[in-house]
Design an enzyme around this catalytic site. Structure first.
Site, mmCIF file in Angstrom:
data_model
loop_
_atom_site.group_PDB
_atom_site.id
_atom_site.type_symbol
_atom_site.label_atom_id
_atom_site.label_comp_id
_atom_site.label_asym_id
_atom_site.label_seq_id
_atom_site.Cartn_x
_atom_site.Cartn_y
_atom_site.Cartn_z
ATOM 1 N N HIS A 116 -3.481 -5.682 1.214
ATOM 2 C CA HIS A 116 -3.242 -5.991 2.626
ATOM 3 C C HIS A 116 -3.626 -7.449 2.868
ATOM 4 O O HIS A 116 -4.602 -7.947 2.315
ATOM 5 C CB HIS A 116 -4.078 -5.090 3.527
ATOM 6 C CG HIS A 116 -3.632 -3.670 3.547
ATOM 7 N ND1 HIS A 116 -2.464 -3.263 4.151
ATOM 8 C CD2 HIS A 116 -4.199 -2.542 3.025
ATOM 9 C CE1 HIS A 116 -2.337 -1.955 4.019
ATOM 10 N NE2 HIS A 116 -3.367 -1.493 3.331
ATOM 11 N N CYS B 245 0.833 -1.204 0.000
ATOM 12 C CA CYS B 245 0.000 0.000 0.000
ATOM 13 C C CYS B 245 0.870 1.257 0.000
ATOM 14 O O CYS B 245 1.502 1.571 -0.992
ATOM 15 C CB CYS B 245 -0.979 -0.037 1.173
ATOM 16 S SG CYS B 245 -2.386 1.090 0.977
#
Length: 511
Positions: free
Chosen positions: A435, A332
């Site tokens: 994630h 991310c």
């Protein structure tokens, strides 16, 4: 009618979240329909539900312990600090706005009726709700508009059990001080005390228990021994105790850059439980060493954390490491930092408009006002099936010298195809928005084998411990620990509104 109990703490990291999870599993094992609830959670560790809603990770693992799917109603308000002055306010899974503390302090009163309605909807569907407070109820400068500690207990008329961490010292002062700082109505809600993380002979503790019961007129209904359970830790306070020295006997040394605004460090819990893996969090250049893998985690303020890498010297260290064929994975915000530059024209994350990245991937990221919150399934370009979730406001464009990391096949359960992430030409630099990527055991096993091959060693000799199975075992251990060391008959009386007597409380710790 639903039964309820609220767990509040004398401080952050006292053990509230773990205790709530353990009680959820304990009541589940007794055949009860039980759910966790925390009206307001301040955390940079969040999760995306199957419906695309964002909620705190603590209520996710508590829901898992309760044997139910995570539901955004379990955590209606999520505050995600963007800097030292502001937080992104998320209500029922969607962003409301960025607010400073004063603005939010006034605004949160408008949420009370909505929180009550959400809570009632859970109460209508379940037998038991285990509520969690935040920090300490004795934040007397905030109590006039509290919606998460005694304010929440008052909203739903919930009895409170106060948990205190003895491991840090000063447990009796923290119990007494907390109760004495509350007004009469608030302190009357505290029906019991649990002392957490105790080491040693409880007989030495008993005189203190007798005295604190006499002083406060509140019974101590449990003493929980310190237990090395390998469960997710949500509170950023826990990072301060993470190891930064490599274990020389481990097969692999994995270093995670501990960014000031690190988010979703729960991504790495699965790495902590694998045998022969040294996992460490590094905060400065002196701790860098010579790892087999460097991971740059997510960030709630990517531009400021990139500036931290520059100022600390870690930027040059990571670049030098990559030049020597070191393996780097960015998740991310970490993926965004791996690129050439990041643009924030609308100042979504920071007051900076543009900042240079590490330049290890041919990518550029621009931050947008719209947040992407999705669960995904897909296949890496190496053929490994993966699943996880995305939470980001950046849009990253790949250059011609990179390949995509993953082909996304489904989003929030619906068929949708697009590419995620970027991989360098030499395959050593990987960036992804996914994630939970390390929770995928095939991907993780192949990664370990690849890293060992680079060290001219054999394949990883252990079976990958699957996170879901591991969690189930740990939840059951936790429930058993609580059942043995909390006077459950007294707790159940508290939940039913029955009065319990101080003089009869003699907790006995079980070995």
């Amino acid at each position: 009618m639903v039964e309820q109990i609220m767990i509040q703490g004398t401080a952050s990291d006292a053990g509230k979240s773990i205790l709530v999870a353990g009680l959820c599993r304990l009541f589940k094992n007794k055949g009860k329909r039980v759910v966790p609830f925390k009206s307001q959670n301040m955390s940079l560790n969040s999760f995306i539900t199957a419906t695309g809603d964002e909620m705190g990770r603590a209520q996710v693992f508590q829901a898992e312990a309760a044997g139910v799917f995570p539901d955004v109603r379990m955590n209606p308000v999520l505050l995600k600090p963007t800097n030292d002055r502001q937080s992104q306010v998320v209500f029922m899974g969607s962003i409301l706005d960025n607010m400073d503390a004063v603005t939010y302090h006034d605004f949160k009163q408008t949420l009370i009726s909505k929180i009550q309605a959400v809570y009632q909807s859970l109460a209508d569907e379940n037998d038991i709700i285990v509520l969690e407070g935040a920090g300490s109820p004795a934040e007397i400068n905030l109590n006039d508009r509290d919606i998460v500690n005694m304010g929440m207990a008052k909203m739903v008329d919930a009895p409170v059990v106060l948990v205190a961490d003895i491991d840090k010292g000063g447990v009796f002062a923290s119990i007494y001080g907390t109760i004495m700082l509350l007004n009469e109505e608030e302190s009357a809600r505290i029906k019991g005390v649990i002392i957490n993380k105790f080491r040693g002979d409880v007989a030495l503790l008993q005189p203190g228990i007798d005295m604190i019961e006499e002083l406060t007129k509140v019974p101590v209904i449990g003493v929980i021994p310190y237990a090395n359970l390998k469960l997710e830790e949500e509170d950023s306070v826990s990072l301060s105790g993470k190891n930064y020295v490599p274990n020389s006997s481990a097969l692999l040394d994995i270093a995670i850059i501990c960014l000031p605004r690190i988010s979703n460090f729960t991504d790495f819990h699965v790495l902590e439980i694998q045998p022969d893996i040294s996992l460490r969090y590094i905060r400065n250049l002196a701790e860098f060493g010579n790892p087999d893998l460097v991971i740059i985690p997510g960030s709630k303020n990517t531009l400021e954390d990139m500036a931290f890498l520059e100022k600390s010297g870690l930027k040059k260290a990571i670049q030098h490491y990559a030049e020597k064929a070191g393996k780097v994975i960015g998740i991310c915000g970490g993926y965004q930092m791996l690129g050439k530059k990041m643009l924030d024209p609308n100042q979504v994350e920071s007051e900076q408009i543009e900042i240079s990245g590490l330049g290890l991937l041919d990518t550029e990221t621009i931050f947008l006002n719209q947040k992407r919150t999705t669960q995904i399934t897909g296949v890496t370009l190496s053929g490994e099936p993966v699943e996880g979730y995305e939470i980001h406001m950046g849009q990253t464009k790949r250059g011609e010298s990179t390949s995509p990391f993953c082909e996304i096949k489904a989003v929030n359960g619906n068929q949708e195809t697009h590419q995620d992430g970027a991989v360098s030409t030499n395959k050593n630099i990987i960036g992804t928005y996914i994630h939970g990527i390390f929770d995928n055991d095939i991907f993780l096993g192949n990664l370990f084998n690849e890293l060992l091959t680079l060290k001219n060693k054999t394949v990883y000799p252990h079976e990958i411990i699957q996170l879901k199975e591991h969690k189930e075992q740990e939840y059951d251990k936790l429930a058993a620990l609580l059942e043995e060391n909390i006077q459950m008959d007294q707790l159940e009386k508290i939940m039913k509104g029955e009065k319990i007597c101080v003089s009869t409380q003699k907790p006995v710790i079980k070995e």
